[in-house]
Design a protein around this motif. Structure first.
Motif, mmCIF file in Angstrom:
data_model
loop_
_atom_site.group_PDB
_atom_site.id
_atom_site.type_symbol
_atom_site.label_atom_id
_atom_site.label_comp_id
_atom_site.label_asym_id
_atom_site.label_seq_id
_atom_site.Cartn_x
_atom_site.Cartn_y
_atom_site.Cartn_z
ATOM 1 N N PRO A 1 3.172 4.459 -3.218
ATOM 2 C CA PRO A 1 3.531 5.747 -2.638
ATOM 3 C C PRO A 1 4.534 5.581 -1.510
ATOM 4 N N VAL A 2 5.199 6.682 -1.172
ATOM 5 C CA VAL A 2 6.252 6.624 -0.154
ATOM 6 C C VAL A 2 5.901 7.539 1.008
ATOM 7 N N MET A 3 6.403 7.158 2.162
ATOM 8 C CA MET A 3 6.151 7.891 3.393
ATOM 9 C C MET A 3 7.451 7.944 4.184
ATOM 10 N N PHE B 1 10.544 11.208 -6.378
ATOM 11 C CA PHE B 1 9.193 11.005 -5.869
ATOM 12 C C PHE B 1 8.533 12.374 -5.670
ATOM 13 N N ALA B 2 7.567 12.672 -6.509
ATOM 14 C CA ALA B 2 6.936 13.989 -6.446
ATOM 15 C C ALA B 2 6.067 14.139 -5.212
ATOM 16 N N GLU B 3 5.427 13.060 -4.787
ATOM 17 C CA GLU B 3 4.531 13.097 -3.634
ATOM 18 C C GLU B 3 5.132 12.250 -2.506
ATOM 19 N N VAL B 4 5.382 12.882 -1.383
ATOM 20 C CA VAL B 4 5.917 12.186 -0.212
ATOM 21 C C VAL B 4 5.032 12.523 0.982
ATOM 22 N N VAL B 5 4.536 11.508 1.658
ATOM 23 C CA VAL B 5 3.715 11.715 2.847
ATOM 24 C C VAL B 5 4.618 11.732 4.072
ATOM 25 N N ARG C 1 13.907 -2.652 -11.267
ATOM 26 C CA ARG C 1 12.672 -2.104 -11.836
ATOM 27 C C ARG C 1 12.668 -0.593 -11.665
ATOM 28 N N ALA C 2 11.818 0.063 -12.451
ATOM 29 C CA ALA C 2 11.654 1.500 -12.294
ATOM 30 C C ALA C 2 10.767 1.776 -11.085
ATOM 31 N N TRP C 3 11.045 2.881 -10.410
ATOM 32 C CA TRP C 3 10.201 3.323 -9.300
ATOM 33 C C TRP C 3 10.498 4.781 -9.005
ATOM 34 N N PRO C 4 9.540 5.710 -9.114
ATOM 35 C CA PRO C 4 8.179 5.479 -9.592
ATOM 36 C C PRO C 4 8.134 5.161 -11.093
ATOM 37 N N ALA D 1 0.842 -1.203 0.000
ATOM 38 C CA ALA D 1 0.000 0.000 0.000
ATOM 39 C C ALA D 1 0.868 1.240 0.000
ATOM 40 N N TRP D 2 1.961 1.183 0.754
ATOM 41 C CA TRP D 2 2.960 2.236 0.749
ATOM 42 C C TRP D 2 4.249 1.717 1.357
ATOM 43 N N VAL D 3 5.317 2.441 1.122
ATOM 44 C CA VAL D 3 6.642 2.093 1.657
ATOM 45 C C VAL D 3 7.096 3.226 2.554
ATOM 46 N N PHE D 4 7.521 2.863 3.760
ATOM 47 C CA PHE D 4 7.965 3.861 4.732
ATOM 48 C C PHE D 4 9.485 3.788 4.887
#
Length: 260
Positions: free
Chosen positions: A87-89, A104-108, A80-83, A59-62
């Motif tokens: 999503p990342v947190m 990573f454009a979006e980081v929580v 592999r490519a990522w992103p 679901a996400w990677v912290f």
């Protein structure tokens, strides 16, 4: 300080210290690299391949730290490519900046606080959000288990990837020179584990000089560790992140006096 810029120990591992050192220089300080921890990668190609193959199941990677992000992401990109991907947190602005630098454009991350408690208060970590979902925590050896334990209690399926270890570095005479010459204006403390290495890195003959050097701690736990060692002028940063460290540093009377 006899007209010279106030010297400040930056105690982060060298790979994590560049932004803070640049901020200090821009504000008229003389940063001195005094790492209390060194980062040693743990290479495990089999585990890296397994994580990369399962990445889209999360679901996400912290990432618990800058080191976790900066060491783990390039390794996974061998496979592999990522992103794109999960999503990342992370825990704070510094680690978030590293993730943005990695694409990573979006980081929580929590805007209030910079610890596991603050992360667990995020909506993304609520029971309804994580129950039955698989998440990955990328970290170093040791450290607090609160995040993983609480997520498991909330019903998450938690995997952990340990990709580095923290070890005690070696200091040269150049690191100790500002202390011995009584021109060390302050030190910035960013790890309670690192603080506990101070007695091994500062010779006993120099310790009496250290206990009265102002110290800015990034978190109350770090301040408590420093106080336990006998440091007498410890304050906790008023806000998380490098900006909070800088603001508190500049507010110290001793630093203000020394910069005149």
């Amino acid at each position: 300080m006899n007209g010279s810029p106030p010297a400040v120990w930056v105690t982060r591992p060298r790979t994590q210290a560049r932004r803070l050192e640049a901020m200090l220089q821009a504000r008229g300080f003389a940063p001195v690299a005094a790492p209390l921890l060194a980062i040693e990668p743990i290479e495990d190609e089999e585990q890296e391949a397994q994580v990369a193959a399962a990445l889209d199941d999360y679901a996400w990677v912290f990432f618990v730290s800058r080191s976790a992000a900066e060491l783990a992401v390039p390794r996974l990109r061998r496979y592999r490519a990522w992103p794109p991907g999960p999503p990342v947190m992370t825990v704070g602005e510094g680690s978030a900046a590293s993730l943005r630098d990695l694409g990573f454009a979006e980081v929580v991350f929590p805007r209030q606080g910079a610890d596991s408690e603050a992360v667990l208060a995020l909506p993304e970590c609520a029971r309804a959000a994580v129950s039955g979902r698989r998440v990955l925590i990328v970290k170093g050896e040791g450290g607090r288990a609160l995040l993983a334990q609480t997520l498991i209690e909330r019903g998450a399926l938690v995997d952990t990837w340990i990709c580095y270890r923290r070890v005690q570095p070696r200091w040269t005479a150049e690191v100790l020179a500002p202390l011995r010459e009584r021109r060390l204006a302050a030190m910035l403390l960013t790890s309670s584990e690192g603080v506990m290495n101070l007695p091994a890195l500062v010779p006993a003959a120099d310790w009496p000089l250290l206990v009265d050097v102002p110290a800015v701690a990034a978190h109350p736990r770090i301040a408590a560790a420093a106080t336990t060692l006998g440091l007498r002028r410890v304050v906790t940063a008023a806000a998380p992140g490098d900006a909070g460290l800088m603001a508190t540093l500049e507010s110290l009377p001793a630093v203000q006096e020394g910069s005149r």
